[in-house]
Scaffold this active site. Structure first.
Site, short mmCIF file in Angstrom:
data_model
loop_
_atom_site.label_atom_id
_atom_site.label_comp_id
_atom_site.label_asym_id
_atom_site.label_seq_id
_atom_site.Cartn_x
_atom_site.Cartn_y
_atom_site.Cartn_z
N ARG A 49 25.57 15.51 58.45
CA ARG A 49 26.70 15.66 59.04
C ARG A 49 28.04 16.13 58.62
O ARG A 49 28.00 16.04 57.24
CB ARG A 49 26.98 14.12 59.69
N ALA A 51 32.22 18.20 58.98
CA ALA A 51 33.30 17.98 59.66
C ALA A 51 33.39 18.24 61.47
O ALA A 51 34.29 17.89 61.91
CB ALA A 51 34.36 19.19 59.27
N GLY A 53 30.26 18.42 63.31
CA GLY A 53 29.02 17.94 64.18
C GLY A 53 28.08 17.72 62.90
O GLY A 53 28.32 17.05 61.88
N ASP A 165 35.52 28.17 50.83
CA ASP A 165 35.09 26.74 50.97
C ASP A 165 33.67 26.85 50.00
O ASP A 165 32.52 26.32 50.45
CB ASP A 165 34.79 26.30 51.97
#
Length: 956
Positions: A49, A51, A53, A165
């Site tokens: 899991r 941020a 979903g 990221d």
């Protein structure tokens, strides 16, 4: 575009969609005329899991490939977060690179967005580093990782995309160490190389100094994050670490990394490159192209690039289909379980280990051991021994212990196993890269490894012979091995007695030898029996070699027309040392073939069962125990059902039908047929006709028998739901059950997508063992506590029906089974007995129903129940009455079906006997009334004496 160009383009698209492998079901000519394109998926387990979903692993049934669905709860997102999610889809659809997670499709309804992505079965780089437990990577491995990461970042930078990221959690791996860069939810498209972004995003540990200071940043910020990742690979520690975000930012700005890279292990050039990537000044950091141009990379860049391409091509990926606004995803939840029996175990043994990520995909049985390949390509083995037998390494666990529960073969960790085959006391398996591993007894040279000392290989060894010869399929006999290559060539080795290797001799070989294939024959699969081998061609013809005792290879040739010999005479072939046509199967197009110890069964293109060989235990399924020279085509015993799976053991046969029924017959001794011992079934019971086992409908994805053992995968559909694209204006709905025997699911509208409050920004693996396909009897903790099982599926599983064990099945009684074996002279005697039994049950049920409806429920007066004001008991009683009525209705329907079959069988028997009588009378020179015809002499034609009327009377 001109009309001709448009038509050519349309035709090319149509050929792509219609030709080759079928990857989707279309209700018409495709999606070009507005019709739906359906893709079918089965959930396996939740991966993690983040941020936005959660990520869930699915199996796509069209091509049996694994994919990941990122599921996003749209209602819980802000407008900005929704834009970020759609941004990821936009970016993923633009990127296509061997080191970047591939995007396949996406579906959306009013509540959720589902993004279909490539699956990496090796976890992520964060887990890989933690698994090292302080043991540093070699420089070769670091360079391999660096090259792949830099190649991926270079590709997205050339597309004008800033990732923002990059971190170890977003760098995924396959089992072969192929790297895939993923998670583009924070990515931003810049107009040029010199464009600058201002938003402060990303993971704190990998933030560049300019991000910490709130300054503008560009592609060099990704280079900094890449430097942090490689630093982590070199040191197994985070580049910058602190107890709070402020201290972390201070350390990043000051360049105060946690430790120095070990210069005794790694070269100065590699260390310098990492420190250059971590330069405080963005302008001094290298570009991705400059990283790839480093001498220690450029000297082997072509080799690294070829390795990436090879590993990527070997991965099992979904076949791409046309993505349109009318795409529909059909998600079917299923329970899949493994059972085995035989070898003294009279009742099927359920293996609870195989569920979720360990969901079974492929099974195989040996003389005393079993092997299972899971959906995530891991191999498990265990033993079922009797009489003090010992293991000789066939389990591959590095010892000779007899593990009674499935245990993962750790030596193959990191290898994606595609297929497994078991011999009597050894095991072979093939990886997704078409490489072959073997372990177990090398007594006959079956392991195929030269230079190995001793006769027991306790751990898997790679067969170097096939490193340059990609393997498509392997099959093992008791003491020999046959391999089919991707090129179509065949190699065999091991015991050569009776010519089972097909090498024109009976010599033994301890290394692979090429088998000569008849000119024009294209082999599609190989199947080894105990001492023989079958070769199935693409045209559906069968070649065989080895021991033909009992005609179990189908090599005997029928010769007709000999004088004074009625019918067909067979020329016996004792054995064959070369690939020989199975003449008795030449008139069939064979789809699958399953050799047993003394007999063989095959399924033809029409789904019919064909048996031949020994029939001492009735294993041919022809209702007797007599010797049969030719092949037997079994249609009637299955009621015309299409067969999909078949396997043969030592004197018994098991098949599965297209409509999810399982039949078994033949030698029932020592638990071969899975008969429960407490019902007095023993070795003397040998049903000579197919009988159903397991009382409920189950799909059989795979089935294997050897000796007295059987292992089977049983699958049951729990529920189905459909997800349509948003443009269709339809939302998720619960579909219909696949069979009338499936439990009706009591799911409230909207419950399918509950508990979607976590997202996808981070994809940290969920370490718990709970899974989507957990058994219906879930523990109280799992029902109430946190679990990786979503609420809508948990509800289905709680209400799901158990797979019944044979004790609960509607099996024939011992008397009925005895009558099966004795009534060989009555063509439809069994059906009469079944009819009588069903009628008796029906009459008893009818009597019970009358008693129930007249006012008694379980011995209590219905009026008394109601008079006491207990509506619950009254309701329960009425429910039981309704259930009993349904049972009676089913019994009556079954009786009608049996009566219809009896009438059909009686008519068919009368027709056959009439034909036999006519033929016999004609051969003896008599007319239809049994009188001698003047135009023939007595005994002419078939060697009969003049007893036509007596012969006819005896026949009748």
């Amino acid at each position: 575009m001109s009309l001709e160009e448009y038509e050519r383009h349309f035709d090319s698209l149509n050929s792509e969609l219609g030709g080759g492998s079928v990857v989707s079901e279309r209700s018409g000519s495709g999606t070009f005329n507005g019709e739906e394109e359906k893709l079918h998926y089965i959930p396996i387990r939740i991966l993690g899991r983040g941020a936005f979903g959660e990520a869930t692993l699915y199996r796509r049934t069209e091509d049996n490939s694994l994919v990941v669905w990122k599921e996003v709860d749209l209602k819980s997102l802000t407008e900005k977060e929704s834009r970020d999610v759609m941004n990821e889809i936009s970016i993923l659809s633009m990127l296509e690179h061997n080191n970047i997670i591939a995007y396949f499709n996406h579906f959306m309804d009013n509540k959720s967005l589902f993004i279909e992505l490539e699956y990496c079965n090796g976890g992520n780089l964060y887990d890989k580093i933690n698994q090292q437990k302080g043991q540093l990577f070699s420089e070769e491995v670091v360079i391999w990782y660096l090259y792949q990461i830099a190649s991926a970042v270079s590709h997205i930078h050339k597309a004008g995309i800033l990732h923002r990221d990059i971190k170890t959690l977003n760098i995924f791996l396959t089992k072969t160490d192929l790297i895939k860069l993923g998670d583009y939810g924070l990515a931003k498209k810049l107009d040029s190389e010199f464009s600058m972004a201002e938003t402060c995003v990303g993971t704190p540990y990998y933030m560049s100094p300019e991000l910490c200071q709130g300054a503008k940043y560009n592609f060099k910020s990704d280079i900094w994050a890449m430097g942090c990742v490689i630093f982590e690979v070199l040191t197994l520690k985070r580049t910058f670490d602190a107890t709070n975000p402020l201290n972390l930012c201070v350390k990043i700005v000051q360049g105060n990394w946690t430790m120095e890279v070990n210069s005794d292990v790694y070269s100065s050039a590699l260390i310098k490159l990492v420190y250059d990537c971590l330069d405080q000044d963005p302008a001094n950091r290298p570009t991705t192209e400059q990283v790839l141009d480093q001498p220690f990379i450029s000297c082997c860049r072509q080799e690294l690039d070829d390795r990436v391409a090879l590993l990527n091509s070997a991965m099992k990926k979904p076949k791409l289909s046309t993505v349109s606004d009318t795409s529909v995803a059909v998600v079917t939840t299923r329970s899949r379980e493994v059972y085995f029996w035989g070898g003294g175990k009279y009742t099927p043994q359920k293996m609870d280990m195989f569920k979720g990520g360990s969901c079974p995909q492929h099974v195989c049985a040996g003389e005393s051991h079993f092997a299972v390949v899971t959906v995530e390509k891991e191999l498990y083995t265990w033993a079922n021994v009797q009489g003090g037998a010992k293991m000789v390494g066939q389990l591959g666990h590095g010892d000779q212990a007899s593990y009674r529960q499935p245990k993962k073969v750790e030596k193959l960790q990191g290898k994606a196993i595609r297929q497994v085959a078991c011999g009597a006391d050894f095991t072979a398996c093939i990886t997704d890269e078409d490489q072959m591993y073997m372990f177990g007894s090398d007594y006959y040279g079956c392991i195929g490894v030269e230079g190995e000392l001793g006769t027991e290989i306790l751990e898997p060894v790679l067969l170097e012979f096939f490193e340059e010869r990609p393997v498509r399929q392997v099959s093992c006999g008791d003491n020999h091995v046959v391999v089919l290559l991707q090129s179509g060539e065949i190699y065999s080795w091991g015991c050569g007695e009776y010519g089972r290797l097909g090498l024109e001799c009976e010599d033994d070989f301890s290394s692979p030898m090429q088998v000569e294939i008849p000119k024009g024959a294209a082999i599609s699969s190989v199947s080894c029996g105990s001492d023989g081998t079958f070769f199935l061609t693409e045209a559906g013809k069968v070649l065989a070699c080895g021991n033909n005792e009992f005609n179990k290879l189908g090599l005997n040739q029928g010769i007709s027309g000999l004088k004074n010999h009625p019918g067909e005479v067979f020329q016996n072939v004792l054995y064959a040392t070369t690939l020989t046509v199975a003449k008795q199967l030449s008139r069939f197009k064979i789809h699958a073939i399953a050799p047993g110890k003394t007999h063989t069964a095959a399924i033809d293109g029409r789904g019919r069962l064909i048996t031949f060989g020994c029939n001492n235990y009735g294993q041919l399924g022809v209702k007797d125990f007599k010797k049969h020279q030719g092949v037997q085509v079994l249609v009637g015993p299955f009621g015309g059902k299409i067969l999909t799976k078949v396997s043969c053991g030592d004197g018994f046969t098991i098949v599965a039908t297209e409509d999810n029924q399982i039949f078994a017959w033949g030698n029932g001794g020592n638990g071969r047929l899975g008969m429960p011992a407490d019902k007095r079934f023993g070795s003397e019971v040998c049903p000579a006709m197919p009988r159903p086992i397991f009382g409920s409908l189950h799909h059989v994805p795979d089935l294997s028998c050897r000796g007295w053992h059987t292992i089977i995968i049983m699958e049951k559909v729990l529920n189905s739901k459909t997800i349509r694209s948003n443009s269709s204006g339809l939302s998720i709905g619960v579909g219909q059950e696949a069979s009338a025997t499936f439990v009706e699911m009591d799911i409230e509208p909207g419950s399918e997508t509950e508990c979607r409050d976590r997202g996808l920004g981070g994809t940290l693996e969920d370490n718990r063992e709970e899974c989507l396909l957990e058994t219906p009897m879930m523990s109280a903790a799992n029902q109430t506590g946190d679990s990786s099982c979503p609420l809508w599926l948990r509800k289905e599983l709680e209400d799901a029906e158990f797979i019944p064990m044979p004790e609960d099945c509607d099996l024939p009684t011992p008397d009925q089974l005895a009558s099966f074996s004795k009534s060989v002279t009555l063509p439809y005697g069994e059906l009469k007995e079944l009819k009588a039994a069903a009628a008796a049950v029906g009459s008893r049920n009818c009597l019970s129903t009358k008693r129930m409806t007249s006012g008694k429920v379980n011995g209590l007066e219905e009026t008394n129940i109601c008079s006491k004001g207990d509506p619950v008991r009254c309701c329960r009683a009425s429910t039981e009455v309704a259930q009993l009525r349904e049972t009676v209705a089913r019994q009556e329907k079954r009786i009608q079906t049996l009566e219809k079959k009896i009438d059909e069988q009686r008519k068919e028997n009368e027709r056959l006997w009439a034909a036999v009588n006519r033929s016999a009378l004609q051969e003896t020179g008599c007319d239809n009334n049994g009188n001698h015809r003047s135009d023939r002499t007595p005994g002419e034609g078939a060697g009969f004496t003049h007893h036509g009327s007596r012969f006819a009377g005896a026949s009748v």
